[in-house]
Scaffold this motif. Sequence first.
Motif, short mmCIF file in Angstrom:
data_model
loop_
_atom_site.label_atom_id
_atom_site.label_comp_id
_atom_site.label_asym_id
_atom_site.label_seq_id
_atom_site.Cartn_x
_atom_site.Cartn_y
_atom_site.Cartn_z
N PRO A 118 1.04 -1.17 -0.08
CA PRO A 118 -0.11 0.12 -0.07
C PRO A 118 0.97 1.27 -0.17
N VAL A 119 0.50 2.15 -0.62
CA VAL A 119 1.05 3.71 -0.60
C VAL A 119 1.70 4.24 0.74
N GLY A 120 0.93 3.96 1.67
CA GLY A 120 1.15 4.50 3.06
C GLY A 120 2.44 3.71 3.59
N GLU A 121 2.19 2.34 3.41
CA GLU A 121 3.28 1.53 3.92
C GLU A 121 4.67 1.77 2.93
N PHE A 122 4.41 1.86 1.63
CA PHE A 122 5.49 2.23 0.64
C PHE A 122 6.17 3.40 1.11
N LEU A 123 5.59 4.40 1.36
CA LEU A 123 6.16 5.70 1.80
C LEU A 123 7.10 5.87 3.13
N ALA A 124 6.16 5.15 4.10
CA ALA A 124 6.86 4.99 5.31
C ALA A 124 8.20 4.07 5.27
N LEU A 125 8.10 3.01 4.65
CA LEU A 125 9.45 2.21 4.37
C LEU A 125 10.33 3.14 3.66
N GLU A 126 9.94 3.82 2.67
CA GLU A 126 11.09 4.58 2.14
C GLU A 126 11.70 5.55 2.91
N HIS A 127 10.73 6.05 3.96
CA HIS A 127 11.39 7.29 4.90
C HIS A 127 11.86 6.65 6.40
N GLY A 128 12.03 5.33 6.28
CA GLY A 128 12.26 4.80 7.43
C GLY A 128 11.69 4.90 8.77
N THR A 129 10.29 4.78 8.64
CA THR A 129 9.19 4.77 9.54
C THR A 129 8.25 3.67 9.41
N GLU A 130 7.24 3.65 10.44
CA GLU A 130 5.98 2.85 10.28
C GLU A 130 4.73 3.56 9.86
N TYR A 131 3.73 2.95 9.06
CA TYR A 131 2.71 3.60 9.07
C TYR A 131 1.48 2.84 9.88
N ALA A 132 1.27 3.75 10.73
CA ALA A 132 0.25 3.09 11.88
C ALA A 132 -1.19 3.49 11.58
N GLY A 133 -1.67 3.80 10.38
CA GLY A 133 -2.84 4.34 10.06
C GLY A 133 -3.90 3.02 10.06
N PRO A 176 2.35 17.72 8.67
CA PRO A 176 1.55 16.95 7.55
C PRO A 176 2.70 16.06 7.07
N GLY A 177 2.13 14.88 6.71
CA GLY A 177 3.16 14.00 6.17
C GLY A 177 3.81 13.19 7.24
N TYR A 178 3.72 13.15 8.45
CA TYR A 178 4.73 12.54 9.45
C TYR A 178 4.09 11.14 9.62
N GLU A 179 2.86 11.00 9.30
CA GLU A 179 2.29 9.49 9.35
C GLU A 179 3.24 8.51 8.35
N VAL A 180 3.52 9.19 7.19
CA VAL A 180 4.38 8.32 6.42
C VAL A 180 5.73 8.61 6.24
N GLY A 181 6.28 9.41 7.43
CA GLY A 181 7.73 9.81 7.17
C GLY A 181 8.12 10.88 6.50
N GLN A 182 7.29 11.50 5.87
CA GLN A 182 7.58 12.68 4.99
C GLN A 182 7.44 14.10 5.79
N THR A 183 7.97 15.17 5.34
CA THR A 183 7.76 16.44 5.77
C THR A 183 7.16 17.13 4.55
N LEU A 184 5.66 17.11 4.69
CA LEU A 184 5.09 17.66 3.78
C LEU A 184 4.64 19.06 3.68
#
Length: 396
Positions: free
Chosen positions: A281-296, A339-347
Motif C-alpha cells: 500500500p502507498v502508505g506503507e511504501f512511503l513509510a518504508l522509504e522514509h524509515g518509519t512505520e505507517y500506523a494508520g 503534515p506527512g508525518y504518518e508516512v515519514g515525510q515532511t509535507l
Amino acid sequence: MSTGELQEAVELRSLLSATQLKQVLRPQHVVNIKDSASVDQTLRVLAAHRILSAPVVVGNSGEAGVPPPAGADKAPEVCGFIDIRDLLSSFLHEIDLKALADAKMLKRMRILEEQGARFAGKCIKDLRSLGSDGWFYPQHAAESTSLREIIHDGFLHPKETKRSVFGGTRSRQVVHRLALFDAEGHLSHVISQSDVIKYLYDHIDEMGPLAEASITKIGFVKGQVISVRPETPALDAMVLMEEKSISAVAVVNAQGAIIGNFSISELRTIMAEHFGSLALPVGEFLALEHGTEYAGYAIPSSGSSPSSSNAADELKRIEDTQAHKFASDRSMRRRESHPGYEVGQTLITCSPNASLHEVLDKIVANRLHRVYVCNEQLMPCGVVTLTDILHKLVEA
C-alpha cells in the motif's frame, strides 16, 4: 488591463527578457549514460547521484555514468534523455496488470520481483516507453538567448531537434531539463526548471507586483487534485499517474486530508530488485522509504466498538481498545507535528491565500517540485508545480 497589471507585466517581461541564459549557468559535472546500458546499470547510476534523469550518449563515453575522457578524439553523440518515469512506464508495459490486480499482495510481490529481475537486464535503447523529457541547445547560443526564450521555447514548447532522437513511444509537450553542448558536441551543462525557478526567486524584487499576488488570484486553486488512499497499492498509484500523464498524486485519508505525496521523486533510489515493494500500500511504501512505520491501519473508525459475549472476549476488546488508543494518540501527535508525518515525510503545503512569493520560498528552501494548496482541514484544493509557475510567468 489596469495600471497595476500593466506595471506588473512590464517589470516581469523586463526581468525575463533582459536575463540571458549564461547568467543562470553554474559550473557542474554532467552525468551521462550510454545507450547500451542496462536498466539495472541506469537505475544504479541515477540512484548513486540522486538524480531523476540523465542525457543518453553513444560513442566513446566509457562506462555508464562516466563522462568521456578529456581530450577524447571523438565526442559522444547525444541522443536523448532517460529518466525514472521512462523506466517505470516501460516496466508497466512488461507486466500483466490484470493478473496482478487479481492476485493477493504476497503473490503480487513475487510476480513483481520475478518480472523486475528480467527487466533489469534489458538494454535501455530497447525499452518500449521512452520519452524526451529534455531539450538540447548549443552552448554558444546561450550568449544571446533570453530567459524568456528558454522558458517558452525550451521548457514549455520544445521544438524538435535532430539531437532528440532517442527512440521510444512517449512524447511530451513540456520538458523539465535541457542540455547544452559545445562546438565539439560535449555536454557542458544540464539546466532544469528548478534552476530557473531558483534564479527567479533570487531576483524576486524584480518580478513586480505578481510576486505578492495570491495564488488564488493567479489561478492555481482549481478545486480538484488527483489523489489516492493510503491503502491503494503503490503499483496502482503508478498506473494512475501514467494514465493521467502526471508525476505525482496526493495521498489522502478517509476524511480527505492530505497525509503524503507519492511522486516519481520518491522513486529516485529504487532498484530493480525492489520492484516487489510496489505491491505494498502507498502508505506503507512511503513509510518504508522514509524509515518509519505507517500506523494508520491500526486506527479504527470513530465510534467502532466490537461486541463481546464472554470475559475473554471482553478482555481482548479492552486490550484492542488500548492498542487502538495508543495508535490513535500516536497518529494524532504526528498530525499535530506536521503534515506527512504518518508516512515519514515532511509535507510542505500552503493556504489558498498564500502569495506567489511565499510559495517560491517553500519551493526553493525545500527543493520541491510542487506544493499542495490545502484548506484549514488539510484537504487539497490545488497544486502548484514548477511548470505551472513558468507558464504563469510567461503568460503574464
